[in-house]
Design a protein around this motif. Structure first.
Motif, short mmCIF file in Angstrom:
data_model
loop_
_atom_site.label_atom_id
_atom_site.label_comp_id
_atom_site.label_asym_id
_atom_site.label_seq_id
_atom_site.Cartn_x
_atom_site.Cartn_y
_atom_site.Cartn_z
N GLU A 10 0.76 -1.16 0.07
CA GLU A 10 0.14 -0.10 -0.02
C GLU A 10 0.77 1.32 -0.08
O GLU A 10 0.48 2.26 -0.32
CB GLU A 10 -0.90 -0.09 1.16
N GLN A 11 2.16 1.03 0.48
CA GLN A 11 3.06 2.09 0.67
C GLN A 11 4.16 2.07 -0.40
O GLN A 11 4.88 3.15 -0.82
CB GLN A 11 3.62 2.30 1.97
N ILE A 12 4.45 0.94 -0.83
CA ILE A 12 5.55 0.83 -1.72
C ILE A 12 5.08 -0.28 -2.65
O ILE A 12 5.32 -1.42 -2.87
CB ILE A 12 6.96 0.22 -1.17
N PRO A 13 4.12 0.30 -3.77
CA PRO A 13 3.27 -0.38 -4.66
C PRO A 13 4.36 -1.56 -5.58
O PRO A 13 3.86 -2.48 -5.86
CB PRO A 13 2.95 0.43 -5.66
N ARG A 14 5.70 -0.96 -5.90
CA ARG A 14 6.34 -1.94 -6.67
C ARG A 14 7.16 -2.92 -6.13
O ARG A 14 7.93 -3.72 -6.42
CB ARG A 14 7.27 -0.99 -7.70
N ILE A 15 7.01 -2.92 -4.58
CA ILE A 15 7.79 -4.16 -4.00
C ILE A 15 7.40 -5.34 -4.30
O ILE A 15 6.29 -5.55 -4.89
CB ILE A 15 7.64 -3.93 -2.32
N SER A 16 8.41 -6.23 -4.55
CA SER A 16 8.01 -7.78 -4.87
C SER A 16 8.05 -8.68 -3.69
O SER A 16 8.68 -8.48 -2.44
CB SER A 16 8.98 -8.11 -5.71
N LEU A 17 7.23 -9.81 -3.62
CA LEU A 17 7.07 -10.78 -2.59
C LEU A 17 8.58 -11.37 -2.29
O LEU A 17 8.71 -11.62 -1.20
CB LEU A 17 6.20 -11.93 -3.06
N GLY A 18 9.23 -11.42 -3.47
CA GLY A 18 10.84 -12.18 -3.24
C GLY A 18 11.55 -11.02 -2.22
O GLY A 18 12.10 -11.51 -1.19
#
Lengths: 131, 131
Positions: free
Chosen positions: B37-45
Motif C-alpha cells: 500500500e505504501q511501496i506499490p512496486r515492492i516484490s514478494l521476493g
DNA sequence: ATACATGCAAATCATTTGCGCAGTC
DNA sequence: GACTGCGCAAATGATTTGCATGTAT
C-alpha cells in the motif's frame, strides 16, 4: 459411499509398518524410499494420501518443527521432543507430560485449551562429542 | 564483501515497521499486501529476503504452527502462544516462561537444552460464542 | 565506485489433486 | 459390481534464486 480408508491396502499397511518400526521421525520422502524397497511401483502421492488417512484414523501423528516440511510418528501418546539444532535429529523424551499445565494456564487464555505442544531445542551429545 | 543487511533500505524498514505494529502473527503474503500500500512496486521476493535478514539480525522471530506456512513476529522475547484450531488465530499469552523447565528436563535429555517452545491449542472464546 | 538491495520471472520444494485403471469387500 | 485406493503426471502453494539494474555509503 464408504468412509475414507475403510478398505485395507498393501501400501497403507506397509507404510504404517515402516513408520512404526523406526524411532526417527521420518518425512514422507524418507518413508517413500523405504517402502519402495518392497513395493517398487508405489508413488509418493500414495504415501501422502495414506499418511493423511492414518492420521485421520488416529493411528499416527503429524509433527512440525518449523523446518518447512512435515514429519510423522507412530507414537500417538502425548510426548515431548528434543531437536538438535546442529544435525536436525529429533529424539523422543521420556518425561511424563506436565499434568498441571492446562489448569495453571487456562485462566490466562481467551478460550478452551485442548492440548499443548512442547519441544526442546539444543545440541545433542553426538554433535557435542564430534567437536 | 560486506555482510548481508548492512545497508539500509526503505523496503526493509517498512516491512519491520508494519510487523512491529501488528499483534497478529502475519505471513509473508500478508505483510506484502500491507507494505504494498505504501511501496506499490515492492516484490514478494524482497519481503522474503528481508524477513530472513531481519531474523538473522535477531530483530524478528519466525514462527511455525504446523500449517504449512511461516508466520513472523516482532516480539522477540520468549513467550507462549494459543492457537485457535477453528479460526487459526494466534494469540500471545501473558504468562511468564517456565523457569524451572530446563533444569527439570535437562537430566532426561541427551544433549544441552538451549531453548524450548510451548504452544497451546484449543478453541478461542470468539469461536465458542459464535455457535 | 563498490557492493548490497531490488524487481521480475523463473526455479525449487513439499504437498495435493484429477484421472483412468486396479484391488478389495 | 460398487466403491475405495493406486500410479502417474500435472497442479498448487509457499519460498527461493538468478540476473540485470537501482541505490546507499
Amino acid at each position: 459411499m464408504q468412509a475414507l480408508g475403510t478398505k485395507r491396502s498393501r501400501q497403507r499397511e506397509k507404510i504404517f509398518q515402516v513408520l512404526a518400526r523406526t524411532t526417527s521421525h521420518p518425512t514422507a520422502e524418507w518413508l517413500y524410499e523405504r517402502v519402495r524397497e518392497q513395493i517398487p511401483r508405489i508413488s509418493l502421492g500414495t504415501v501422502y494420501r495414506n499418511l493423511h488417512i492414518l492420521k485421520d484414523q488416529g493411528k499416527i501423528r503429524e509433527l512440525d518443527f518449523g523446518e518447512g516440511l512435515r514429519r510423522y510418528d507412530a507414537t500417538i501418546e502425548q510426548h515431548y521432543h528434543f531437536v538438535c539444532e546442529r544435525c536436525g535429529r529429533v529424539r523422543d523424551l521420556d518425561i511424563t507430560p506436565l499434568e498441571d499445565l492446562h489448569p495453571r494456564v487456562q485462566p490466562h487464555v481467551p478460550g478452551t485449551i485442548r492440548a499443548h505442544k512442547l519441544d526442546f531445542y539444543g545440541i545433542c551429545t553426538d554433535c557435542l562429542v564430534r567437536e
